[in-house]
Design an enzyme around this catalytic site. Structure first.
Site, PDB file in Angstrom:
ATOM      1  CG  HIS A 116      56.691  55.087  33.533  1.00 20.54           C
ATOM      2  ND1 HIS A 116      57.293  53.926  33.099  1.00 20.54           N
ATOM      3  CD2 HIS A 116      56.940  55.147  34.868  1.00 20.54           C
ATOM      4  CE1 HIS A 116      57.868  53.301  34.117  1.00 20.54           C
ATOM      5  NE2 HIS A 116      57.664  54.024  35.209  1.00 20.54           N
TER       6      HIS A 116
ATOM      7  CG  ASN B  84      54.808  53.137  38.781  1.00 17.31           C
ATOM      8  OD1 ASN B  84      53.586  53.258  38.777  1.00 17.31           O
ATOM      9  ND2 ASN B  84      55.459  52.553  37.798  1.00 17.31           N
TER      10      ASN B  84
ATOM     11  CG  HIS C 214      61.301  56.822  36.630  1.00 16.80           C
ATOM     12  ND1 HIS C 214      61.811  56.359  37.821  1.00 16.80           N
ATOM     13  CD2 HIS C 214      60.414  55.882  36.216  1.00 16.80           C
ATOM     14  CE1 HIS C 214      61.272  55.183  38.106  1.00 16.80           C
ATOM     15  NE2 HIS C 214      60.411  54.881  37.148  1.00 16.80           N
TER      16      HIS C 214
ATOM     17  CD  GLU D 243      60.171  46.887  38.598  1.00 13.36           C
ATOM     18  OE1 GLU D 243      60.893  47.125  37.609  1.00 13.36           O
ATOM     19  OE2 GLU D 243      59.312  46.000  38.625  1.00 13.36           O
ATOM     20  CB  VAL D 244      64.479  52.690  38.728  1.00  9.09           C
ATOM     21  CG1 VAL D 244      65.727  53.565  38.700  1.00  9.09           C
ATOM     22  CG2 VAL D 244      64.679  51.434  37.887  1.00  9.09           C
TER      23      VAL D 244
ATOM     24  CG  ASP E   3      60.708  51.303  30.226  1.00  3.04           C
ATOM     25  OD1 ASP E   3      60.354  51.860  31.272  1.00  3.04           O
ATOM     26  OD2 ASP E   3      61.051  50.088  30.189  1.00  3.04           O
ATOM     27  CB  ILE E   4      65.300  48.621  29.028  1.00  2.00           C
ATOM     28  CG1 ILE E   4      66.308  47.736  28.338  1.00  2.00           C
ATOM     29  CG2 ILE E   4      64.773  47.962  30.289  1.00  2.00           C
ATOM     30  CD1 ILE E   4      67.584  47.526  29.150  1.00  2.00           C
TER      31      ILE E   4
HETATM   32  P1  AMP Z   1      59.340  51.965  37.875  1.00  2.00           P
HETATM   33  O1  AMP Z   1      58.707  50.628  38.114  1.00  2.00           O
HETATM   34  O2  AMP Z   1      58.319  53.086  37.803  1.00  2.00           O
HETATM   35  O3  AMP Z   1      60.458  52.267  38.845  1.00  2.00           O
HETATM   36  O4  AMP Z   1      59.934  51.910  36.422  1.00  2.00           O
HETATM   37  C1  AMP Z   1      61.239  51.546  36.149  1.00  2.00           C
HETATM   38  C2  AMP Z   1      61.307  51.400  34.658  1.00  2.00           C
HETATM   39  O5  AMP Z   1      62.669  51.490  34.279  1.00  2.00           O
HETATM   40  C3  AMP Z   1      60.775  50.085  34.121  1.00  2.00           C
HETATM   41  O6  AMP Z   1      59.734  50.328  33.181  1.00  2.00           O
HETATM   42  C4  AMP Z   1      62.003  49.446  33.456  1.00  2.00           C
HETATM   43  O7  AMP Z   1      61.691  48.752  32.276  1.00  2.00           O
HETATM   44  C5  AMP Z   1      62.885  50.652  33.184  1.00  2.00           C
HETATM   45  N1  AMP Z   1      64.316  50.410  33.125  1.00  2.00           N
HETATM   46  C6  AMP Z   1      65.083  49.734  34.022  1.00  2.00           C
HETATM   47  N2  AMP Z   1      66.374  49.738  33.640  1.00  2.00           N
HETATM   48  C7  AMP Z   1      66.431  50.442  32.484  1.00  2.00           C
HETATM   49  C8  AMP Z   1      67.478  50.793  31.584  1.00  2.00           C
HETATM   50  N3  AMP Z   1      68.746  50.418  31.796  1.00  2.00           N
HETATM   51  N4  AMP Z   1      67.166  51.522  30.494  1.00  2.00           N
HETATM   52  C9  AMP Z   1      65.904  51.887  30.252  1.00  2.00           C
HETATM   53  N5  AMP Z   1      64.871  51.591  31.063  1.00  2.00           N
HETATM   54  C10 AMP Z   1      65.119  50.876  32.159  1.00  2.00           C
END
Ligand code: AMP
Ligand code: ZN
Length: 114
Positions: free
Chosen positions: A103, A88, A101, A96-97, A31-32
């Site tokens: 975690h 999530n 996925h 958010e994405v 995770d970034i």
């Molecule tokens: P969520 O809120 O469950 O959708 O988690 C999205 C996660 O993706 C967050 O913890 C971000 O830090 C992570 N994230 C977003 N962009 C990237 C990226 N380019 N590389 C790695 N992790 C990312």
């Protein structure tokens, strides 16, 4: 691959460095913005926006995500002390994405909600 999906781009190797793990079905990468010393994301290579779009055809890969999480936890040396797996799912849950996925977080003591 779905255009404009950051995780599809990572799966395709167009963004980020080499993944921690990749096979035909799944990819794992750091995770970034880590929330714990170990914070790994495990994604399906196929774009699925969320669990809401999953069907019985995804049953096996969803099970394999959990098995890969357990393997990576062992590889990271956090299997014995414990780790947390989080999905999530949806906006109000903090997704958010919109590419499904898991975690994998560990390396510190977790509280109930964080
Ligand atoms: P969520 O809120 O469950 O959708 O988690 C999205 C996660 O993706 C967050 O913890 C971000 O830090 C992570 N994230 C977003 N962009 C990237 C990226 N380019 N590389 C790695 N992790 C990312
Ligand atoms: Zn995607």
């Amino acid at each position: 691959m779905t255009e404009d999906c950051i995780f599809c781009k990572i799966v395709a190797g167009k963004v980020g460095g080499p993944p921690l793990y990749q096979d035909d079905e799944m990819t794992a990468f750091k995770d970034i913005n880590p929330q714990s010393p170990t914070h790994i994301l495990i994604v399906t290579n196929q774009h699925l926006a969320s669990l809401n779009e999953a069907t019985e055809a995804d049953q096996a890969v969803l099970g394999r995500l959990l098995l890969l999480a357990a393997k990576l936890a062992k590889d990271e040396g956090i299997a014995e002390q414990g780790y947390r797996l989080v999905i999530n799912n949806g906006r109000e849950a903090g997704q958010e994405v919109f590419h499904l996925h898991l975690h994998l977080m560990g390396g510190r003591k977790m509280r109930l909600m964080g």
